[in-house]
Design a protein around this motif. Structure first.
Motif, mmCIF file in Angstrom:
data_model
loop_
_atom_site.group_PDB
_atom_site.id
_atom_site.type_symbol
_atom_site.label_atom_id
_atom_site.label_comp_id
_atom_site.label_asym_id
_atom_site.label_seq_id
_atom_site.Cartn_x
_atom_site.Cartn_y
_atom_site.Cartn_z
ATOM 1 N N ALA A 1 6.614 11.308 -11.496
ATOM 2 C CA ALA A 1 6.072 12.467 -11.209
ATOM 3 C C ALA A 1 5.950 12.812 -9.746
ATOM 4 O O ALA A 1 5.900 13.951 -9.291
ATOM 5 C CB ALA A 1 4.486 12.463 -11.596
ATOM 6 N N GLY A 2 6.185 11.733 -8.903
ATOM 7 C CA GLY A 2 6.207 11.716 -7.594
ATOM 8 C C GLY A 2 5.033 12.151 -6.483
ATOM 9 O O GLY A 2 5.168 12.320 -5.437
ATOM 10 N N TYR A 3 3.798 11.910 -7.168
ATOM 11 C CA TYR A 3 2.589 12.551 -6.528
ATOM 12 C C TYR A 3 1.778 10.978 -6.304
ATOM 13 O O TYR A 3 0.408 11.206 -5.773
ATOM 14 C CB TYR A 3 1.947 13.227 -7.134
ATOM 15 N N SER A 4 2.252 9.946 -6.472
ATOM 16 C CA SER A 4 1.341 8.565 -6.514
ATOM 17 C C SER A 4 2.273 7.795 -5.455
ATOM 18 O O SER A 4 3.255 7.560 -5.528
ATOM 19 C CB SER A 4 0.879 8.004 -7.631
ATOM 20 N N THR A 5 1.418 7.055 -4.667
ATOM 21 C CA THR A 5 2.000 5.790 -3.672
ATOM 22 C C THR A 5 2.183 4.566 -4.702
ATOM 23 O O THR A 5 1.649 4.653 -5.961
ATOM 24 C CB THR A 5 1.269 5.609 -2.471
ATOM 25 N N VAL A 6 2.932 3.655 -4.362
ATOM 26 C CA VAL A 6 3.150 2.484 -5.079
ATOM 27 C C VAL A 6 1.877 1.884 -5.354
ATOM 28 O O VAL A 6 1.566 1.295 -6.665
ATOM 29 C CB VAL A 6 4.267 1.562 -4.650
ATOM 30 N N THR A 7 1.305 1.757 -4.422
ATOM 31 C CA THR A 7 -0.304 0.859 -4.531
ATOM 32 C C THR A 7 -0.982 1.918 -5.562
ATOM 33 O O THR A 7 -1.841 0.937 -6.180
ATOM 34 C CB THR A 7 -0.751 1.068 -2.996
ATOM 35 N N GLU A 8 -1.107 2.971 -5.358
ATOM 36 C CA GLU A 8 -1.786 3.898 -6.244
ATOM 37 C C GLU A 8 -1.387 3.729 -7.710
ATOM 38 O O GLU A 8 -2.369 3.564 -8.850
ATOM 39 C CB GLU A 8 -1.955 5.252 -5.825
ATOM 40 N N VAL A 9 -0.191 3.737 -7.941
ATOM 41 C CA VAL A 9 0.316 3.368 -9.302
ATOM 42 C C VAL A 9 0.098 2.131 -9.743
ATOM 43 O O VAL A 9 -0.357 1.846 -11.096
ATOM 44 C CB VAL A 9 1.886 3.709 -9.220
ATOM 45 N N ALA A 10 0.192 1.021 -9.113
ATOM 46 C CA ALA A 10 -0.455 -0.474 -9.569
ATOM 47 C C ALA A 10 -1.715 -0.367 -9.957
ATOM 48 O O ALA A 10 -2.083 -0.720 -11.006
ATOM 49 C CB ALA A 10 -0.010 -1.170 -8.239
ATOM 50 N N GLN A 11 -2.782 0.209 -9.221
ATOM 51 C CA GLN A 11 -3.989 0.212 -9.729
ATOM 52 C C GLN A 11 -4.135 1.170 -10.817
ATOM 53 O O GLN A 11 -4.867 0.809 -11.653
ATOM 54 C CB GLN A 11 -4.920 0.802 -8.269
ATOM 55 N N ALA A 12 -3.472 2.154 -10.943
ATOM 56 C CA ALA A 12 -3.951 3.016 -12.196
ATOM 57 C C ALA A 12 -3.316 2.238 -13.483
ATOM 58 O O ALA A 12 -3.916 2.593 -14.518
ATOM 59 C CB ALA A 12 -2.810 4.359 -12.002
ATOM 60 N N VAL A 13 -2.349 1.326 -13.435
ATOM 61 C CA VAL A 13 -2.032 0.792 -14.724
ATOM 62 C C VAL A 13 -2.581 -0.859 -14.671
ATOM 63 O O VAL A 13 -2.083 -1.541 -15.608
ATOM 64 C CB VAL A 13 -0.385 0.618 -14.791
ATOM 65 N N GLY A 14 -3.619 -1.015 -13.952
ATOM 66 C CA GLY A 14 -4.335 -2.234 -13.980
ATOM 67 C C GLY A 14 -3.966 -3.395 -13.033
ATOM 68 O O GLY A 14 -4.324 -4.518 -13.435
ATOM 69 N N TYR A 15 -3.005 -3.215 -12.169
ATOM 70 C CA TYR A 15 -2.741 -4.298 -11.194
ATOM 71 C C TYR A 15 -3.611 -4.216 -10.026
ATOM 72 O O TYR A 15 -3.512 -3.088 -9.273
ATOM 73 C CB TYR A 15 -1.221 -4.194 -10.773
ATOM 74 N N THR A 16 -4.140 -5.310 -9.625
ATOM 75 C CA THR A 16 -5.059 -5.408 -8.216
ATOM 76 C C THR A 16 -3.856 -5.813 -7.075
ATOM 77 O O THR A 16 -4.257 -5.385 -5.969
ATOM 78 C CB THR A 16 -6.045 -6.283 -8.134
ATOM 79 N N SER A 17 -2.899 -6.276 -7.357
ATOM 80 C CA SER A 17 -1.964 -6.540 -6.436
ATOM 81 C C SER A 17 -0.626 -5.957 -6.297
ATOM 82 O O SER A 17 0.011 -5.913 -7.571
ATOM 83 C CB SER A 17 -1.607 -8.029 -6.368
ATOM 84 N N PRO A 18 -0.376 -5.020 -5.546
ATOM 85 C CA PRO A 18 0.883 -4.195 -5.455
ATOM 86 C C PRO A 18 1.961 -5.089 -5.487
ATOM 87 O O PRO A 18 3.130 -4.742 -6.091
ATOM 88 C CB PRO A 18 0.914 -3.360 -4.081
ATOM 89 N N THR A 19 2.180 -6.279 -4.876
ATOM 90 C CA THR A 19 3.213 -7.258 -4.999
ATOM 91 C C THR A 19 3.413 -7.693 -6.445
ATOM 92 O O THR A 19 4.537 -7.740 -6.759
ATOM 93 C CB THR A 19 2.858 -8.451 -4.114
ATOM 94 N N SER A 20 2.316 -8.153 -7.095
ATOM 95 C CA SER A 20 2.608 -8.659 -8.358
ATOM 96 C C SER A 20 3.061 -7.410 -9.448
ATOM 97 O O SER A 20 3.993 -7.481 -10.209
ATOM 98 C CB SER A 20 1.115 -8.939 -9.136
ATOM 99 N N PHE A 21 2.570 -6.224 -8.974
ATOM 100 C CA PHE A 21 3.134 -4.899 -9.821
ATOM 101 C C PHE A 21 4.535 -4.677 -9.653
ATOM 102 O O PHE A 21 5.368 -4.499 -10.686
ATOM 103 C CB PHE A 21 2.211 -3.776 -9.298
#
Length: 331
Positions: free
Chosen positions: A294-314
């Motif tokens: 969709a192109g409207y979210s950052t990687v960090t925001e996407v990680a949080q949206a799907v339940g990951y607190t760590s962008p690195t783990s995501f």
């Protein structure tokens, strides 16, 4: 629901299936897609022509009621089929094979059918996910190139022209076969030559992994789940997928749906072909992919949206699933 086909080959069978069930049929030079009508359930079947004499069929469907399909004529197959079953129970009765056999979750199966009819039976409310590789005898013979030491005696007799007897034999799916199966189901290429060559390479790898089989079909049949247990497993999946950010533990989930944790684990394997949290992981990654597309979210925001607190783990989880990092995929 029960339907009968008089088709004598695969192309006729697909056409009859579409006509009798009302399934939509999409055809291009290399691929046929059948989509199941809502009245029957949901899902699809894709037949992909990889090269002359080598085809792949992907099946992912769920019937809303018991389903039986019968082929009444002598069906001309003359190919060896390699099946990888991720989930679902399918009962098969084939003319020329003395006993019925069942395709069950986490099973690999090699079969040869020669001018035979029969029928298949599917239970309702179960997700059937199968990959089938069909390879014509001359193509397989050329691929083996005389290296027959590990080949099944039944298959060897067919390749040497000493037998035309139908057979079907199974083994438990190995970790490597499961990995290749997962790669096929999550092919990173959507269309064109790159996708076809990618799938062809995985098809050949599956054949190589399933050829060394020397024992008859002696796998014990797993105990079938009761209808109410299947309903509880589906409810457990719904609970997981509506709580991506804070999913319950396995024990909590089992308690919520009225099963013990062993039955819950067994049920997810049988119905969906994966663990409860394997199912959660797959859904998280699919949701993440949609958000990135969709192109409207950052990687960090996407990680949080799907339940990951760590962008690195995501990022590590996403790359394991799709072969590229979320940042690369987003670009």
């Amino acid at each position: 629901m029960q339907i009968r086909f008089s088709a004598k080959n695969v192309d006729e069978l697909l056409t009859e299936w579409s006509q009798q069930t009302g399934s939509s049929l999409c055809i291009d030079p290399f691929e046929v897609i059948l989509k199941m009508p809502p009245a029957m359930g949901n899902g699809w079947m894709r037949q992909i022509k990889l090269r002359p004499g080598l085809e792949m069929t992907l099946k992912h469907f769920e019937f809303s009621e018991p389903f039986v399909a019968e082929v009444t004529s002598n069906f001309s197959w003359e190919a060896v089929e390699f099946t990888s079953s991720v989930s679902g129970y399918v009962r098969n009765v084939v003319n020329g094979i003395p006993n019925e056999y069942k395709i069950t979750p986490r099973q690999s199966r090699m079969s040869f059918f020669q001018n035979c009819g029969g029928y298949v039976e599917c239970l309702p409310k179960q997700s059937v996910i199968h990959i089938e590789i069909q390879i014509k005898l001359p193509v397989l013979d050329n691929m083996i190139a005389g290296q027959v030491e590990q080949i099944s005696p039944n298959l060897l007799a067919v390749l040497l022209g000493k037998s035309k007897d139908s057979f079907s034999q199974a083994q438990t799916m190995t970790g490597k076969i499961a990995q290749v199966t997962e790669q096929i189901l999550n092919c990173p290429y959507q269309k064109g030559l790159t996708r076809r060559l990618y799938l062809e390479s995985r098809a050949i790898e599956l054949i190589a992994l399933q050829l060394p089989i020397n024992s008859p079909d002696t796998l014990p049949a797993p105990r079938l789940l009761k209808a109410d247990e299947v309903d509880r497993i589906h409810h457990a999946k719904e609970i997981l997928l509506t709580n991506l950010e804070h999913p319950p533990s396995l024990l909590e989930l089992a308690k919520q749906v009225g099963l013990n944790d062993y039955k819950l684990k067994q049920g997810f394997r049988q119905v969906f072909g994966t663990t409860a949290f394997g199912c959660l992981y797959h859904h998280r990654m699919e949701q993440a992919k949609l958000l990135l597309e969709a192109g409207y979210s950052t990687v960090t925001e996407v990680a949080q949206a799907v339940g990951y607190t760590s962008p690195t783990s995501f990022s590590a989880a996403f790359k394991k699933k799709f072969g590229v990092s979320p940042k690369t995929y987003k670009c």
